[in-house]
Structures are given as C-alpha cells and as structure tokens.
Design an enzyme around this catalytic site. Structure first.
Site, PDB file in Angstrom:
ATOM      1  N   HIS A  22       0.075  -4.117   6.399  1.00 60.72           N
ATOM      2  CA  HIS A  22      -0.206  -4.128   4.972  1.00 60.72           C
ATOM      3  C   HIS A  22       1.023  -3.611   4.229  1.00 60.72           C
ATOM      4  O   HIS A  22       1.600  -2.605   4.604  1.00 60.72           O
ATOM      5  CB  HIS A  22      -1.431  -3.264   4.658  1.00 60.72           C
ATOM      6  CG  HIS A  22      -1.855  -3.405   3.233  1.00 60.72           C
ATOM      7  ND1 HIS A  22      -2.136  -4.626   2.664  1.00 60.72           N
ATOM      8  CD2 HIS A  22      -2.018  -2.490   2.249  1.00 60.72           C
ATOM      9  CE1 HIS A  22      -2.462  -4.453   1.387  1.00 60.72           C
ATOM     10  NE2 HIS A  22      -2.394  -3.173   1.113  1.00 60.72           N
ATOM     11  N   HIS A  61       0.263  -2.326  -4.491  1.00 57.70           N
ATOM     12  CA  HIS A  61       0.102  -3.309  -3.422  1.00 57.70           C
ATOM     13  C   HIS A  61      -0.947  -4.330  -3.798  1.00 57.70           C
ATOM     14  O   HIS A  61      -1.737  -4.139  -4.723  1.00 57.70           O
ATOM     15  CB  HIS A  61      -0.228  -2.617  -2.085  1.00 57.70           C
ATOM     16  CG  HIS A  61      -1.426  -1.703  -2.124  1.00 57.70           C
ATOM     17  ND1 HIS A  61      -2.542  -1.910  -1.361  1.00 57.70           N
ATOM     18  CD2 HIS A  61      -1.672  -0.573  -2.833  1.00 57.70           C
ATOM     19  CE1 HIS A  61      -3.428  -0.947  -1.588  1.00 57.70           C
ATOM     20  NE2 HIS A  61      -2.921  -0.121  -2.476  1.00 57.70           N
ATOM     21  N   CYS A 102      -0.119  -9.657   0.750  1.00 56.89           N
ATOM     22  CA  CYS A 102       0.517  -8.402   0.357  1.00 56.89           C
ATOM     23  C   CYS A 102       2.018  -8.421   0.616  1.00 56.89           C
ATOM     24  O   CYS A 102       2.791  -7.820  -0.111  1.00 56.89           O
ATOM     25  CB  CYS A 102      -0.143  -7.241   1.083  1.00 56.89           C
ATOM     26  SG  CYS A 102      -0.167  -7.441   2.882  1.00 56.89           S
TER      27      CYS A 102
END
Ligand code: ZN
Length: 253
Positions: free
Chosen positions: A30, A42, A146
């Site tokens: 991530h 994010h 992401c």
C-alpha cells in the site's frame, strides 16, 4: 537504501516522499505520499471490496492519536491518515525515484522504484493535498490504485491508457488521428508476444518490467493536477469529453 530492500525508519523519511508498506504478509503493498507532520495522503478503494489487492477505506477505524486522521471527502478514495494508521504496524519502505536502468532491472521485487525523476517536494505535496480535496477519479473505471496515485503525485505523469485510451475500441473512436499514430508504433514492443509469454524467464520479466516503467514509457503525458482533478468529471460521460480535451492539449504541445 540497499539493493534488496527500501526499508527505512520513520525518522528517515522527508515530506514529499513516496512511502509504502506491505499488507497481508506481502500479498500487496500500500502506497502513499508522506506530507509531513506524521501525515500520509493515500488512495483507497471506497465501497465494495471486490478486488483483493487494493486497500479498502474503513469507516470505523478509530485513530487514538489524531482527530483528523482518516479525513476524506465523501465518495473520494483519497484519505489523510497518520503514519501509524497508514502502516498498521507494518514496516516502512521508501519508493526510489531516478534510479539507473541497471539498478531498476536488478531489483528483485517490482514496484519499489522507478527510473522517472521526482518533481520538487512542494509540487509533490501540492498534488497530494489538491487530490485530497478534489479526488483522484474512479478506481473501477480507470484502474487507478494507490501506487498510481503516489507515482502521479511524485512525477505528474499518467500513462495514456490510464486516461481511458487503452480501454478497447475507445482508442480509435474517441481519440483523433494524432494519438492513434502515437499508439501504433512505439507501443507495439511493449505488448508481449504469445511466444514470449510461453518462454518467459526471470530476465525477460525484468526487461518487460523496465519497458513498462513510467520513466521509460513513451505513452506517458504530464498532466497538471488542476487539469486532472478540477476539470474532469471522472464518473460520467461528460468526463470522457473532458479527458479528450486534456489529451489533445497534451499531445499538441
Ligand atoms: Zn491515525
């Protein structure tokens, strides 16, 4: 940072850094942009969790430290989190920019570095904060994730297909001749041939990864964050027209 890992400690990262962590025992990573003040911007997936390798925003997560942690606009997947909530006890890694092609190919794990150069820190943070306020489009349609979000904040580069060009027949119908010409030649070598797929080796994997790196691709365009978020209505058909306008403007430069 070494060749095999980009692992860093919290005090080593600087505002504007592209950081990432691994979730679910290396199942996926991530990514986010560290904007300073222990905060990370994010991109998460809002709504149904049909895809396994994307982060789903959790409404019910309570942050013990920062009241504004988890801030996002309704229906926007761009979230402001504190570093601890972003990491969820995972290790912290820093994405590398401007690496040489040989280093890029030597990296064992994809998605940890790029040959593309990072823009200046203030521009990176501006893009991240702007997209926090204005959103980064629709995950399902544009296949943003992401990592794309962080790469975009760092470089301002988007691959052409991320603006819809790569989606089936749309390339020829909604985009004019200049782009069609652009797509016809340089992109062919990026498409693996059936023979190549059958005999793929580790070396070939690395080389093909290099060919798809945003730093060496020929189908990337620089898009101002205001153009990306401000004038584009991603979710509906009007958005397609707006994207065309942006694309044409970019290609005519
Ligand atoms: Zn938090």
């Amino acid at each position: 940072m070494g060749l095999l890992t980009n692992r860093v400690e919290k005090h080593e990262i600087k505002p504007g850094d592209h950081i990432y962590t691994y979730r679910a025992v290396f199942a996926y990573s991530h990514h986010g942009i560290f904007v300073g003040g222990s905060k990370v911007v994010h991109f998460t997936r809002v709504g149904n969790a049909s895809s396994s390798n994307s982060e789903v925003y959790d409404e019910n997560e309570e942050c013990p430290t920062f009241p504004d942690c988890g801030f996002r606009h309704p229906d926007s997947g761009v979230v402001l989190s504190c570093l601890d909530c972003f990491l969820r006890n995972g290790s912290l890694y820093c994405f590398e920019y401007g690496v040489t092609p040989s280093v890029f190919i030597a990296k064992v794990r994809g998605g940890t570095c790029t040959t593309a150069a990072s823009d200046p820190t203030d521009m990176v943070i501006h893009r991240a904060m702007y997209l926090l306020q204005n959103g980064f489009g629709n995950y399902d349609v544009f296949q943003n994730n992401c990592e794309d979000f962080a790469l975009y904040c760092k470089t301002g580069l988007l691959t052409v297909d991320r603006l819809g060009v790569g989606r089936s027949g749309q390339a020829s119908s909604v985009i004019g001749a200049p782009l069609a010409a652009l797509l016809s030649s340089p992109l062919k070598f990026l498409v693996p041939s059936p023979v190549g797929m059958a005999t793929v080796t580790a070396g070939m994997y690395c080389v093909s990864r290099y060919a798809t790196d945003i730093g060496v691709r020929t189908d990337v365009i620089k898009v101002a964050v205001e153009d990306l978020a401000g004038s584009v209505r991603w979710e509906n058909n009007e958005g397609v027209a707006a994207q065309d306008a942006i694309l044409e403007r970019q290609l005519l430069r």
